[in-house]
Design an enzyme around this catalytic site. Structure first.
Site, PDB file in Angstrom:
ATOM      1  N   HIS A 155       0.608  -0.793   0.495  1.00 29.89           N
ATOM      2  CA  HIS A 155       0.474  -0.355   0.189  1.00 29.89           C
ATOM      3  C   HIS A 155       1.191   1.289  -0.067  1.00 29.89           C
ATOM      4  O   HIS A 155       0.851   2.144  -0.298  1.00 29.89           O
ATOM      5  CB  HIS A 155      -1.087   0.455   1.475  1.00 29.89           C
ATOM      6  CG  HIS A 155      -1.963  -0.950   1.789  1.00 29.89           C
ATOM      7  ND1 HIS A 155      -2.526  -1.812   1.286  1.00 29.89           N
ATOM      8  CD2 HIS A 155      -3.512  -0.529   1.057  1.00 29.89           C
ATOM      9  CE1 HIS A 155      -3.209  -2.345   1.132  1.00 29.89           C
ATOM     10  NE2 HIS A 155      -4.458  -1.189   1.297  1.00 29.89           N
ATOM     11  N   HIS A 159       0.316  -2.895   9.186  1.00 33.11           N
ATOM     12  CA  HIS A 159       1.760  -2.635   8.817  1.00 33.11           C
ATOM     13  C   HIS A 159       2.797  -2.320  10.398  1.00 33.11           C
ATOM     14  O   HIS A 159       0.984  -1.018  11.700  1.00 33.11           O
ATOM     15  CB  HIS A 159       2.206  -2.226   7.781  1.00 33.11           C
ATOM     16  CG  HIS A 159       2.127  -2.656   6.358  1.00 33.11           C
ATOM     17  ND1 HIS A 159       2.848  -3.972   6.017  1.00 33.11           N
ATOM     18  CD2 HIS A 159       0.651  -2.867   5.661  1.00 33.11           C
ATOM     19  CE1 HIS A 159       2.120  -4.349   5.109  1.00 33.11           C
ATOM     20  NE2 HIS A 159       1.033  -3.598   4.354  1.00 33.11           N
TER      21      HIS A 159
END
Length: 564
Positions: free
Chosen positions: A157, A207
């Site tokens: 991302h 993350h």
């Protein structure tokens, strides 16, 4: 050694109690520490992983504290929704429109950066097999049913968001078509977009800091490479020599072949394949479309001629609807066709020992046909799923909040983390179980696992079937999960759920350890068989999608009266 023999050997190993003060035994290469990752990774990859794992663990309490201090229902919904703007599904749905509306230069640049970003981030993910931040204590907030099943390092991302933002901001700063105030406002919007996507990955527990930092750096490198060499590549591909796209295609296929084998069943390779196919398709399509006479060369060769004033809003809308329909018709027809045509060919290649097997994919000699697969594609969903996805996008509060391991990497890291915490909380010299020790189930566990292993009619496991439940082997309802289920799904795994639960806890007995491990692994997703023909199928299908977008549909628009 076959996959079945390797899996059987793994099941036959027994956990060993060791004295932490005893000298470490010297074992042959590949046999040192009979743990999951040391068995499945080359020594140098395992060594890199061991160096980086402490960073993942160090980040966990800080990420959990940040999440605890900042979380609110509104922010949960916002970051879960905006995460969709950084996915390859979002880009794959909207990129073709750039080509059909005359922005071929922007569309090609986006494909170059996104394809490289997905491929190289997936390459590193599968090479190092680093897990996402530990859950618990973190909760994972997402509208995607598959994202949590990938490895965490680096963040794709972040790679996508940064590459797109840098490319857009650079051109906005060098554009004279916009008023200064408008240009500045749009630049600020792209800055906000990148920061929102990156921070959202931290907020949502998907993350860690290292994942996002390295993902952002990778995105910046790819954006600079596109800005530096993108125009040269466009002109080189369309120079009229078929050898140019052929050479580039062969280079890309070599990169696919050397893509690292992961230690767990992870979708990174599948997504890399999809974008690799797209890259090949647009290069071949651009080369040939530039030779047809239907294209123009401004601002780059192979540009689709289009102006809104001449085409009109109605015909432009019909172009987009027709183009999208053609893409979904291609996908819907080619996948089942290839699943019928390819297995006999793969059996011939396998008999001649020319097949290129990959872990977690079943060889063609071990099945007669490929059944209808659900949730096997994380890039472009089936057309039947689109209404459901659009409906859920209109309700951004729909999200999933999960607490607990969702993948094999999560499970192994959870066990290692718990063992480490127990070691820190006890002064016993009896010796805890090594973090790297492999779980070896007893007869009862093996029976439970067998119920989840794909088998032939005689009940014997299929060759290559995983004997431990690996979650990416199943993506049932992945797109339903991707866009939300309509309810907040909270999944909690016990015991224990936080560091506090380890305080003063004594080391577990071997029986308790095995029970804890069995409990964790049994909560992972039931596996499905993955077939070797899926690899080539995905390459062909996505190369075809790209060709339709850059050549097939533009020519069709001209033929049916929807062009210039």
């Amino acid at each position: 050694m076959s996959l079945l023999e390797d899996a059987s050997a793994t099941l036959s190993e027994k956990p060993t109690l060791v004295n932490p003060k005893a000298p470490e035994p010297r074992l042959d290469a590949g046999n040192k520490h009979h743990d999951h990752y040391a068995q499945r990774l080359p020594p140098w990859r395992n060594a890199l992983r061991k160096r980086l794992i402490p960073i993942v663990r160090w980040e966990t309490p800080y990420l959990a504290l940040m999440q605890e201090k900042l979380r609110s229902p509104a922010l949960d919904s916002y970051f879960a929704f905006t995460a969709n703007l950084g996915t390859h599904t979002f880009y794959m749905i909207f990129l073709p429109i750039l080509f059909w509306c005359g922005y071929t230069n922007i569309g090609r640049a986006m494909v170059h950066m996104l394809a490289a970003g997905i491929f190289w981030s997936g390459f590193v993910k599968d090479m190092l097999c680093l897990p996402r931040p530990l859950s618990p204590p973190l909760a994972r907030i997402t509208m995607s049913g598959s994202a949590a099943l990938e490895y965490g390092f680096p963040s794709s991302h972040s790679t996508n968001a940064v590459s797109v933002a840098i490319y857009a901001i650079y051109h906005l700063r060098n554009s004279s078509d916009l008023q200064p105030d408008v240009s500045l406002a749009v630049q600020a919007l792209f800055y906000f977009y990148a920061v929102s996507i990156i921070f959202g990955r931290l907020y949502c527990g998907m993350h860690g800091f290292l994942d996002c930092i390295l993902g952002s750096l990778l995105g910046a490198v790819l954006a600079v490479a596109q800005l530096t060499y993108g125009d040269w590549l466009d002109y080189w591909i369309t120079s009229g020599v078929f050898m140019n796209p052929l050479v580039l295609t062969l280079i890309i296929l070599v990169l696919v072949r050397i893509h690292p084998e992961p230690a767990d069943d992870c979708p990174c390779f599948d997504d890399s394949l999809a974008f690799t196919g797209v890259f090949i398709g647009i290069e071949i399509g651009a080369w040939h479309y530039a030779l047809t006479g239907y294209s123009i060369s401004d601002p780059i060769p192979s540009t689709v001629p289009f102006t809104l004033n001449e085409v009109g809003m109605l015909r432009s809308t019909v172009r987009i609807l027709l183009g999208v329909t053609n893409i979904f018709l291609w996908r819907a027809s080619m996948k089942p066709t290839l699943f019928k045509v390819l297995p006999p060919l793969f059996r011939i290649l396998e008999h001649a020992r020319l097949n290129l097997p990959r872990a977690f994919f079943l060889n063609a000699s071990n099945y007669t046909n490929v059944p209808k697969l659900k949730g096997d594609d994380n890039v472009i969903p089936p057309a039947s799923e689109l209404p459901h996805m659009l409906k859920n996008l209109a309700h951004p509060r729909k999200r999933s909040v999960s607490v607990g391991p969702q993948s094999a990497a999560d499970a192994y890291e959870t066990l290692a983390y718990r063992n480490r915490r127990r070691r820190e909380s006890t002064n016993s010299l009896d010796g805890p179980v090594l973090e790297e020790t492999t779980w070896s189930p007893n007869a009862k566990d093996e029976e439970a696992i067998a119920l989840q292993v794909p088998s032939r009619n005689n009940g014997q496991p299929l060759l290559g079937a995983n004997l431990l439940p690996t979650p990416m082997a199943s993506r049932v309802h992945s797109f339903e999960q991707m866009m939300g289920t309509g309810n907040i799904d909270i999944k909690v795994v016990t015991p224990p759920d936080s560091d506090a639960d380890f305080a003063g806890e004594v080391m577990q007995s071997p029986a308790e350890e095995e029970e804890e491990k069995r409990e964790i692994f049994m909560q992972l997703t039931k596996p499905r068989v993955r077939y070797d023909v899926e690899v080539i199928t995905k390459l062909i299908v996505y190369a075809g999608i790209a060709w339709i977008a850059v050549e097939g549909n533009p020519i069709l628009f001209q033929v049916v009266g929807l062009g210039m």
